[in-house]
Enzyme design. Structure first.
Site, mmCIF file in Angstrom:
data_model
loop_
_atom_site.group_PDB
_atom_site.id
_atom_site.type_symbol
_atom_site.label_atom_id
_atom_site.label_comp_id
_atom_site.label_asym_id
_atom_site.label_seq_id
_atom_site.Cartn_x
_atom_site.Cartn_y
_atom_site.Cartn_z
ATOM 1 N N ASP A 1 62.722 34.967 65.032
ATOM 2 C CA ASP A 1 63.032 35.596 66.102
ATOM 3 C C ASP A 1 62.359 34.911 67.555
ATOM 4 O O ASP A 1 61.443 34.202 67.347
ATOM 5 C CB ASP A 1 62.700 37.128 66.349
ATOM 6 C CG ASP A 1 61.496 37.481 65.877
ATOM 7 O OD1 ASP A 1 60.507 36.568 65.606
ATOM 8 O OD2 ASP A 1 61.294 38.640 65.169
ATOM 9 N N ASN B 1 57.902 50.732 61.333
ATOM 10 C CA ASN B 1 59.380 51.617 61.199
ATOM 11 C C ASN B 1 60.128 50.872 60.414
ATOM 12 O O ASN B 1 61.311 51.075 60.099
ATOM 13 C CB ASN B 1 59.928 51.666 62.416
ATOM 14 C CG ASN B 1 60.192 50.272 63.364
ATOM 15 O OD1 ASN B 1 59.938 49.361 62.622
ATOM 16 N ND2 ASN B 1 60.801 50.457 64.269
ATOM 17 N N HIS C 1 61.103 47.736 60.436
ATOM 18 C CA HIS C 1 61.803 46.569 60.746
ATOM 19 C C HIS C 1 61.357 45.011 60.306
ATOM 20 O O HIS C 1 60.296 44.997 59.942
ATOM 21 C CB HIS C 1 61.723 46.373 62.421
ATOM 22 C CG HIS C 1 60.599 45.816 63.116
ATOM 23 N ND1 HIS C 1 60.026 46.332 64.439
ATOM 24 C CD2 HIS C 1 59.714 45.046 62.643
ATOM 25 C CE1 HIS C 1 59.132 45.890 64.655
ATOM 26 N NE2 HIS C 1 58.792 44.994 63.349
ATOM 27 N N GLU D 1 65.542 46.624 63.914
ATOM 28 C CA GLU D 1 65.396 47.821 64.169
ATOM 29 C C GLU D 1 65.940 48.746 63.095
ATOM 30 O O GLU D 1 67.119 48.350 62.717
ATOM 31 C CB GLU D 1 65.193 48.330 65.635
ATOM 32 C CG GLU D 1 64.138 47.394 66.418
ATOM 33 C CD GLU D 1 62.678 47.582 66.293
ATOM 34 O OE1 GLU D 1 62.572 48.068 65.731
ATOM 35 O OE2 GLU D 1 62.036 46.968 67.361
HETATM 36 P P1 PGA Z 1 52.507 42.131 62.557
HETATM 37 O O1 PGA Z 1 53.981 42.539 62.827
HETATM 38 O O2 PGA Z 1 52.620 40.907 61.524
HETATM 39 O O3 PGA Z 1 51.939 41.642 63.764
HETATM 40 O O4 PGA Z 1 51.912 43.369 61.812
HETATM 41 C C1 PGA Z 1 54.964 42.417 61.789
HETATM 42 C C2 PGA Z 1 56.151 42.924 62.416
HETATM 43 O O5 PGA Z 1 56.258 43.797 62.997
HETATM 44 O O6 PGA Z 1 57.389 42.309 61.674
#
Ligand code: PGA
Length: 237
Positions: A67, A136, A138, A143
């Site tokens: 992304d 959450n 995602h 999302e």
């Molecule tokens: P993080 O994020 O590795 O910074 O915990 C992971 C995500 O939100 O997909």
């Protein structure tokens, strides 16, 4: 789904790096799917060390990131393009033309989404995809509520995600409102997937994934339908 419980972030990073090392040794022309965020930093650091020690090479590797923010110049300090260069690409022998991230500044974003999936397909499909997981559930920026059949698309970021990511910006107001992300189906098309998650904050999401319930309210649950997923996780309550 294969579960590997680890005792530290460092152990998680090494176990994940082992899977990537094996992939690169077996197929030096691998197509890798990569992720940003705090979770993969240690694994990238480990891969840089191994490349510099001559154990792996990125010379013929092609990468696709999950992304990118919409509207952010790729040279911006908070872009995922910058993150990936700082954490990995600047320190290994990858060719710049083999690096792909969605272009969040494309004039025609809808066209960029279609083109991104097409580029992955043309390259031969992703051999090994790295994922983090949001609190959450995602994956990428998909999302809760995202259709499982989604391909690369433009998403509006939830307030929870914008708050989590504010640490990468001088001012929380500057966190973009939209992102371009590989869809859940684009992720599911990878031949193999490694999901990494460490820390108390992530435990609830891991427990939810472990419960085995597959539901679009919890995007990562679709991974239970994939034939080759390893989850490397840990952390204390
Ligand atoms: P993080 O994020 O590795 O910074 O915990 C992971 C995500 O939100 O997909």
């Amino acid at each position: 789904m294969k579960w590997i419980e680890v005792n530290s972030y460092d152990e998680m990073s090494k176990v994940a790096a082992n899977i990537f090392t094996k992939q690169l040794q077996e197929k030096p022309t691998s197509i890798l799917g990569l992720a940003t965020g705090g979770s993969p930093v240690g694994m990238y650091e480990e891969l840089v060390k191994r490349q510099q020690a001559g154990q792996v090479s990125f010379k013929d590797v092609i990468t696709f990131n999950l992304d990118e923010y919409v509207g952010l110049d790729r040279k911006s300090p908070a872009s995922y393009w910058t993150f990936m260069h700082e954490q990995l690409f600047n320190h290994v022998d990858i060719k710049e033309e083999n690096i792909h991230l969605p272009n969040g500044k494309a004039e025609d974003l809808a066209e960029e989404c279609v083109a991104y999936d097409a580029r992955i397909k043309e390259a031969g499909g992703i051999d090994l995809q790295l994922l983090g997981i949001g609190v959450n559930g995602h994956i990428g920026f998909n999302e809760p509520g995202t259709p499982f059949e989604s391909l690369t698309n433009i998403v509006e970021l939830t307030e929870s995600t914008r708050t989590e990511n504010a640490i990468y910006f001088d001012d929380p107001k500057n966190v973009p409102t939209h992102a371009i992300t590989m869809g859940i189906q684009s992720i599911m098309n990878a031949k193999e997937i490694v999901l990494i998650a460490f820390g108390e904050k992530k435990l609830e999401a891991i427990e939810r994934l472990k419960s085995g319930i597959i539901n679009e309210d919890f995007p990562a649950s679709q991974l239970l339908n994939h034939q080759n997923v390893t989850v490397i996780y840990g952390g204390t309550k």
